[in-house]
Design a protein around this motif. Structure first.
Motif, mmCIF file in Angstrom:
data_model
loop_
_atom_site.group_PDB
_atom_site.id
_atom_site.type_symbol
_atom_site.label_atom_id
_atom_site.label_comp_id
_atom_site.label_asym_id
_atom_site.label_seq_id
_atom_site.Cartn_x
_atom_site.Cartn_y
_atom_site.Cartn_z
ATOM 1 N N VAL A 17 31.061 23.029 6.578
ATOM 2 C CA VAL A 17 31.937 23.632 5.562
ATOM 3 C C VAL A 17 31.386 23.381 4.162
ATOM 4 O O VAL A 17 31.348 24.293 3.315
ATOM 5 N N ALA A 18 30.952 22.160 3.897
ATOM 6 C CA ALA A 18 30.407 21.834 2.578
ATOM 7 C C ALA A 18 29.160 22.667 2.275
ATOM 8 O O ALA A 18 28.988 23.168 1.157
ATOM 9 N N THR A 19 28.297 22.849 3.285
ATOM 10 C CA THR A 19 27.094 23.657 3.105
ATOM 11 C C THR A 19 27.455 25.109 2.794
ATOM 12 O O THR A 19 26.867 25.738 1.905
ATOM 13 N N VAL A 20 28.437 25.643 3.532
ATOM 14 C CA VAL A 20 28.868 27.025 3.297
ATOM 15 C C VAL A 20 29.463 27.182 1.903
ATOM 16 O O VAL A 20 29.172 28.154 1.185
ATOM 17 N N VAL A 21 30.296 26.222 1.497
ATOM 18 C CA VAL A 21 30.917 26.285 0.165
ATOM 19 C C VAL A 21 29.845 26.271 -0.928
ATOM 20 O O VAL A 21 29.875 27.097 -1.857
ATOM 21 N N ILE A 22 28.885 25.359 -0.821
ATOM 22 C CA ILE A 22 27.809 25.284 -1.825
ATOM 23 C C ILE A 22 26.996 26.578 -1.837
ATOM 24 O O ILE A 22 26.665 27.114 -2.906
ATOM 25 N N GLY A 23 26.680 27.108 -0.629
ATOM 26 C CA GLY A 23 25.922 28.355 -0.541
ATOM 27 C C GLY A 23 26.664 29.530 -1.169
ATOM 28 O O GLY A 23 26.078 30.326 -1.907
ATOM 29 N N VAL A 24 27.973 29.625 -0.882
ATOM 30 C CA VAL A 24 28.775 30.720 -1.441
ATOM 31 C C VAL A 24 28.851 30.613 -2.962
ATOM 32 O O VAL A 24 28.722 31.622 -3.675
ATOM 33 N N VAL A 25 29.067 29.401 -3.468
ATOM 34 C CA VAL A 25 29.153 29.208 -4.924
ATOM 35 C C VAL A 25 27.839 29.608 -5.601
ATOM 36 O O VAL A 25 27.841 30.315 -6.624
ATOM 37 N N ILE A 26 26.705 29.189 -5.027
ATOM 38 C CA ILE A 26 25.409 29.529 -5.619
ATOM 39 C C ILE A 26 25.184 31.041 -5.606
ATOM 40 O O ILE A 26 24.738 31.632 -6.601
ATOM 41 N N LEU A 30 24.773 33.521 -8.834
ATOM 42 C CA LEU A 30 23.524 34.247 -9.019
ATOM 43 C C LEU A 30 23.719 35.762 -9.087
ATOM 44 O O LEU A 30 23.049 36.450 -9.872
ATOM 45 N N PHE A 31 24.643 36.298 -8.277
ATOM 46 C CA PHE A 31 24.731 37.752 -8.123
ATOM 47 C C PHE A 31 26.074 38.348 -8.543
ATOM 48 O O PHE A 31 26.118 39.378 -9.208
ATOM 49 N N VAL A 32 27.170 37.702 -8.157
ATOM 50 C CA VAL A 32 28.489 38.295 -8.403
ATOM 51 C C VAL A 32 28.964 38.046 -9.830
ATOM 52 O O VAL A 32 29.343 38.983 -10.547
ATOM 53 N N VAL A 33 28.943 36.791 -10.243
ATOM 54 C CA VAL A 33 29.479 36.426 -11.565
ATOM 55 C C VAL A 33 28.756 37.133 -12.714
ATOM 56 O O VAL A 33 29.415 37.624 -13.643
ATOM 57 N N THR A 57 27.935 27.747 -16.388
ATOM 58 C CA THR A 57 27.526 27.335 -15.034
ATOM 59 C C THR A 57 26.628 28.375 -14.391
ATOM 60 O O THR A 57 25.600 28.041 -13.786
ATOM 61 N N SER A 58 27.011 29.651 -14.526
ATOM 62 C CA SER A 58 26.203 30.728 -13.956
ATOM 63 C C SER A 58 24.820 30.763 -14.588
ATOM 64 O O SER A 58 23.808 30.906 -13.892
ATOM 65 N N GLY A 59 24.752 30.605 -15.924
ATOM 66 C CA GLY A 59 23.459 30.607 -16.608
ATOM 67 C C GLY A 59 22.593 29.429 -16.191
ATOM 68 O O GLY A 59 21.380 29.580 -15.991
ATOM 69 N N PHE A 60 23.216 28.269 -16.046
ATOM 70 C CA PHE A 60 22.461 27.078 -15.633
ATOM 71 C C PHE A 60 21.860 27.270 -14.245
ATOM 72 O O PHE A 60 20.682 26.955 -14.018
ATOM 73 N N ILE A 61 22.664 27.767 -13.295
ATOM 74 C CA ILE A 61 22.171 27.964 -11.922
ATOM 75 C C ILE A 61 21.072 29.012 -11.890
ATOM 76 O O ILE A 61 20.074 28.862 -11.163
ATOM 77 N N GLN A 62 21.209 30.085 -12.662
ATOM 78 C CA GLN A 62 20.172 31.119 -12.695
ATOM 79 C C GLN A 62 18.859 30.584 -13.277
ATOM 80 O O GLN A 62 17.778 30.924 -12.797
ATOM 81 N N ASN A 63 18.952 29.749 -14.286
ATOM 82 C CA ASN A 63 17.748 29.246 -14.955
ATOM 83 C C ASN A 63 17.069 28.119 -14.187
ATOM 84 O O ASN A 63 15.849 27.942 -14.295
#
Length: 246
Positions: A17-26, A30-33, A57-63
């Motif tokens: 579940v934790a892996t899925v949550v982290i994957g969905v958030v990333i 990256l794409f939706v937000v 947060t979205s900018g940080f993850i993308q960069n």
């Protein structure tokens, strides 16, 4: 072996579940937000804290998406290498693993049960207590506990009572030390050690049974928080714009 298997089984669901949550958030960051935020910023108006935090947060993850995946792997490799090369660091990290939230108490009780059971078997078979203790220190599979046990061995060989040596070397908790004291004074040390093994074996099972129903609600709350945060950050500016038009 049964206890270890049970502990691993309990941790499989939270790990998935934790892996899925982290994957969905990333993936969302990256794409939706970015698509939603482009629409929101084009409407103008003042952005709330939730929206600003989501943009950051979205900018940080993308960069830094590569660094997010690579840095943990590098840290794990460094940690393992350091543990192999530095005995002191290995002792310290083994001690810290026994204090990790949720996992640490289970590991500690499993190792106590293993040590006590090994001692009872070897001592009952006629092996001297110091020698049994030395072998049990290796069976513990923890350098911190192994060092404490070897310290207790030295005190026992110097003539100190077993229960006092265990207490000063911090091998067992006070409850187990009292049980061992009764066994030593009554001449039933192997029985006392078996009782200690049974006690902590049962404690570990009960703790494992309590972990699963505790972790699931925590993961649900985390998922709800993330979804709620995104919804508020996206819908808040839209509602504000609609209110201004009205």
């Amino acid at each position: 072996d049964e206890l270890v298997s049970k502990a691993k089984k309990v941790m499989i669901y939270p790990a998935i579940v934790a892996t899925v949550v982290i994957g969905v958030v990333i993936l969302m960051m990256l794409f939706v937000v970015p698509e939603l935020l482009g629409f929101i910023t084009s409407m103008g108006g003042e952005l709330g804290f939730a929206t600003v935090a989501l943009i950051a947060t979205s900018g940080f993850i993308q960069n830094y998406i590569l660094e997010i995946f690579i840095i943990p792997i590098i840290l794990i490799v460094i940690l393992k290498t350091w543990r192999k090369q530095s005995p002191e660091f290995k002792v310290k990290t083994d001690e810290l693993t026994l204090h990790i939230w949720v996992v640490g108490p289970v590991l500690y009780k499993l190792k106590l049960a293993r040590i006590a059971n090994s001692l009872a078997v070897m001592y009952g078979a006629g092996v001297s207590f110091p020698e049994s203790l030395k072998m049990a220190s290796v069976i513990a599979g923890n350098k911190y506990l192994e060092g404490n046990i070897n310290h207790a061995v030295r005190m026992i060989e110097e003539g100190k009572p077993i229960f006092e040596s265990f207490d000063e070397a911090d091998v067992f908790p006070p409850m187990a030390v009292r049980m061992i004291k009764v066994g030593e004074l009554s001449g039933g040390m192997d029985t006392a050690l078996k009782n200690v093994s049974y006690f902590y074996d049962r404690e570990a099972k009960e703790l494992i049974d309590k972990i699963e129903p505790t972790i699931e609600p925590i993961l649900t709350v985390v998922m709800g928080f993330v979804v709620g945060w995104v919804m508020i950050a996206v819908l808040g500016p839209i509602y504000d714009t609609i209110a201004q038009v009205q």
